[in-house]
Scaffold this motif. Structure first.
Motif, PDB file in Angstrom:
ATOM      1  N   ASP A  89       0.816  -1.213   0.000  1.00 25.67           N
ATOM      2  CA  ASP A  89       0.000   0.000   0.000  1.00 25.67           C
ATOM      3  C   ASP A  89       0.851   1.265   0.000  1.00 25.67           C
ATOM      4  O   ASP A  89       0.437   2.296  -0.538  1.00 25.67           O
ATOM      5  CB  ASP A  89      -0.937  -0.009   1.207  1.00 25.67           C
ATOM      6  CG  ASP A  89      -1.971  -1.117   1.124  1.00 25.67           C
ATOM      7  OD1 ASP A  89      -2.653  -1.199   0.094  1.00 25.67           O
ATOM      8  OD2 ASP A  89      -2.082  -1.907   2.077  1.00 25.67           O
ATOM      9  N   ALA A  90       2.034   1.198   0.602  1.00 24.35           N
ATOM     10  CA  ALA A  90       2.912   2.369   0.600  1.00 24.35           C
ATOM     11  C   ALA A  90       3.342   2.707  -0.822  1.00 24.35           C
ATOM     12  O   ALA A  90       3.311   3.870  -1.247  1.00 24.35           O
ATOM     13  CB  ALA A  90       4.130   2.120   1.488  1.00 24.35           C
ATOM     14  N   GLN A  91       3.735   1.684  -1.585  1.00 26.11           N
ATOM     15  CA  GLN A  91       4.137   1.941  -2.970  1.00 26.11           C
ATOM     16  C   GLN A  91       2.950   2.404  -3.812  1.00 26.11           C
ATOM     17  O   GLN A  91       3.119   3.201  -4.741  1.00 26.11           O
ATOM     18  CB  GLN A  91       4.777   0.700  -3.585  1.00 26.11           C
ATOM     19  CG  GLN A  91       6.168   0.416  -3.071  1.00 26.11           C
ATOM     20  CD  GLN A  91       6.959  -0.477  -4.010  1.00 26.11           C
ATOM     21  OE1 GLN A  91       6.909  -0.338  -5.225  1.00 26.11           O
ATOM     22  NE2 GLN A  91       7.688  -1.422  -3.439  1.00 26.11           N
ATOM     23  N   ILE A  92       1.764   1.921  -3.501  1.00 23.69           N
ATOM     24  CA  ILE A  92       0.573   2.374  -4.216  1.00 23.69           C
ATOM     25  C   ILE A  92       0.362   3.868  -3.992  1.00 23.69           C
ATOM     26  O   ILE A  92       0.126   4.631  -4.940  1.00 23.69           O
ATOM     27  CB  ILE A  92      -0.656   1.570  -3.761  1.00 23.69           C
ATOM     28  CG1 ILE A  92      -0.598   0.142  -4.334  1.00 23.69           C
ATOM     29  CG2 ILE A  92      -1.956   2.257  -4.196  1.00 23.69           C
ATOM     30  CD1 ILE A  92      -1.676  -0.782  -3.818  1.00 23.69           C
ATOM     31  N   GLY A  93       0.454   4.300  -2.729  1.00 26.40           N
ATOM     32  CA  GLY A  93       0.297   5.714  -2.423  1.00 26.40           C
ATOM     33  C   GLY A  93       1.372   6.563  -3.074  1.00 26.40           C
ATOM     34  O   GLY A  93       1.099   7.655  -3.600  1.00 26.40           O
ATOM     35  N   GLU A  94       2.608   6.078  -3.052  1.00 22.82           N
ATOM     36  CA  GLU A  94       3.709   6.818  -3.663  1.00 22.82           C
ATOM     37  C   GLU A  94       3.535   6.913  -5.170  1.00 22.82           C
ATOM     38  O   GLU A  94       3.814   7.959  -5.778  1.00 22.82           O
ATOM     39  CB  GLU A  94       5.035   6.136  -3.315  1.00 22.82           C
ATOM     40  CG  GLU A  94       5.403   6.237  -1.843  1.00 22.82           C
ATOM     41  CD  GLU A  94       6.538   5.315  -1.460  1.00 22.82           C
ATOM     42  OE1 GLU A  94       7.036   4.589  -2.360  1.00 22.82           O
ATOM     43  OE2 GLU A  94       6.920   5.304  -0.273  1.00 22.82           O
ATOM     44  N   MET A  95       3.062   5.846  -5.797  1.00 21.67           N
ATOM     45  CA  MET A  95       2.862   5.858  -7.244  1.00 21.67           C
ATOM     46  C   MET A  95       1.776   6.855  -7.634  1.00 21.67           C
ATOM     47  O   MET A  95       1.901   7.582  -8.635  1.00 21.67           O
ATOM     48  CB  MET A  95       2.506   4.446  -7.733  1.00 21.67           C
ATOM     49  CG  MET A  95       2.444   4.300  -9.241  1.00 21.67           C
ATOM     50  SD  MET A  95       2.266   2.570  -9.754  1.00 21.67           S
ATOM     51  CE  MET A  95       3.929   1.946  -9.428  1.00 21.67           C
TER      52      MET A  95
END
Length: 376
Positions: A89-95
């Motif tokens: 989810d962190a990478q999703i938010g960053e993307m």
């Protein structure tokens, strides 16, 4: 125990099926269910070999432990202390943050659901990313399932929040359903999308995204890889291999860009037009000279303003758009490298390979394997 009612759940099941077809001869119980469907009561007395679940209860987990049945948990709504595979989810938010920042936005909002761990993780990563660039994120959250207040009240609360935001504004919603909520309110308020409000969701639910007006951009989680890795892990444990109760997260594959975020938030009209022209024609073998011939802006102004807004030169932006197209085709099609190079505006596949590896650190083939849950 994976829901069939959502595109995410169905993609997880596709990954499990892919593992089964290539690796195992499994007899599997699967029923139509949504994310809130309780496990069947007979599961507490079941004498099976293994469980993959997106909806475990404490009772079910204890029953499985008593019978020494391994459980791989895919739940992302709360933190669990058993073996766990989920989307990053962190990478999703960053993307999502990068997607909106690349379009020049300087004002940001997040719209999600309270008391949902996956939504909170995405919000925190998104807000952290934009704050690192000196920007601020305004957030709105309300209950998800079994809404504590009528939908009309929730819609009014979203409306009040949207009207309070500075424009133009880039909004990240915790999933596509929330994106539909925001776009519906924008329509009611007659806010232009994407010019005043750009919106990006998560899950890339094609049907839901296309139902939105305009069609919703969306981060693509690699749910199929989640399912594949869960099945792979369960297979090892059922064969008696030792294991630790560890968490494994799977990175998203990219962004499906649709009209809800297809905009450049730049306050210099000529530069914004040049950037729009690049994104429209980069995959046609575009050169910087051709951009200057079609847009009333000088080379020095274009260079200076693109560095200011995006941190890239015009030529780098052309290449950036081409590589995004390459990544999209690698993920969504089975095209050969030669076809992809042609579709992305490269004259030679060899040069596409060179640029891809130089900028992303891996070959196109390795990238395709990595986003499909296989070893690169």
């Amino acid at each position: 125990m994976v829901e069939t009612a959502t595109v995410y759940g169905r993609e997880v099941l596709s990954g499990i099926m892919r593992f089964m077809r290539t690796q195992e001869d499994w007899s599997v119980f699967l029923e139509q269910r949504d994310l809130q469907t309780a496990p069947p009561s007979w599961l507490n007395e079941w004498q099976g070999d293994g469980i993959i679940s997106r909806g475990s209860t404490d009772e079910m987990i204890e029953a499985a432990k008593r019978r020494n049945i391994p459980v791989v948990e895919l739940n992302d709504r709360s933190e669990v202390d058993i073996a766990h595979v989920r989307s990053d989810d962190a990478q999703i938010g960053e993307m999502a943050a990068r997607h909106l920042m690349e379009r020049g936005f300087q004002h940001f909002g997040f719209c999600g659901f309270e008391h949902e761990a996956w939504s909170q993780r995405r919000e925190e990563a998104f807000a952290r990313m934009v704050q690192q660039e000196g920007c601020h994120c305004d957030s709105f959250n309300s209950p998800w399932m079994n809404l504590a207040r009528p939908w009309e009240e929730d819609q009014q609360a979203i409306s009040d929040w949207l009207q309070s935001l500075p424009k133009p504004c880039g909004i990240f919603t915790s999933n596509d359903l929330r994106g539909q909520h925001v776009l519906g309110v924008c329509s009611t308020l007659e806010l232009t999308v994407p010019e005043e409000v750009a919106v990006i969701g998560v899950d890339n639910d094609e049907l839901l995204c296309q139902f939105c007006q305009p069609p919703l951009s969306s981060v693509i989680p690699n749910a199929e890889a989640v399912g594949f890795l869960a099945a792979e892990r369960l297979s090892r444990w059922m064969k008696g291999e030792s294991h630790n109760e560890t968490q494994q997260v799977v990175a998203p594959t990219g962004v499906a860009t649709r009209l809800s975020s297809d905009v450049v938030a730049i306050d210099h009209p000529e530069v914004a037009a040049a950037l729009a022209y690049i994104r429209q024609h980069a995959c046609e073998g575009l050169t910087v000279d051709e951009v200057l011939q079609n847009v009333a802006v000088s080379r020095s102004t274009l260079e200076r303003q693109l560095r200011r807004y995006l941190g890239r030169t015009p030529q780098q932006e052309i290449r950036n758009v081409q590589l995004k197209r390459v990544r999209e085709l690698l993920v969504t099609t089975e095209m050969a490298a030669e076809q992809i190079a042609y579709r992305a505006g490269f004259d030679h596949p060899e040069y596409m390979h060179y640029v891809f590896k130089r900028d992303l650190g891996m070959t196109p083939g390795q990238y395709r394997q990595s986003v499909r849950g296989q070893d690169g």
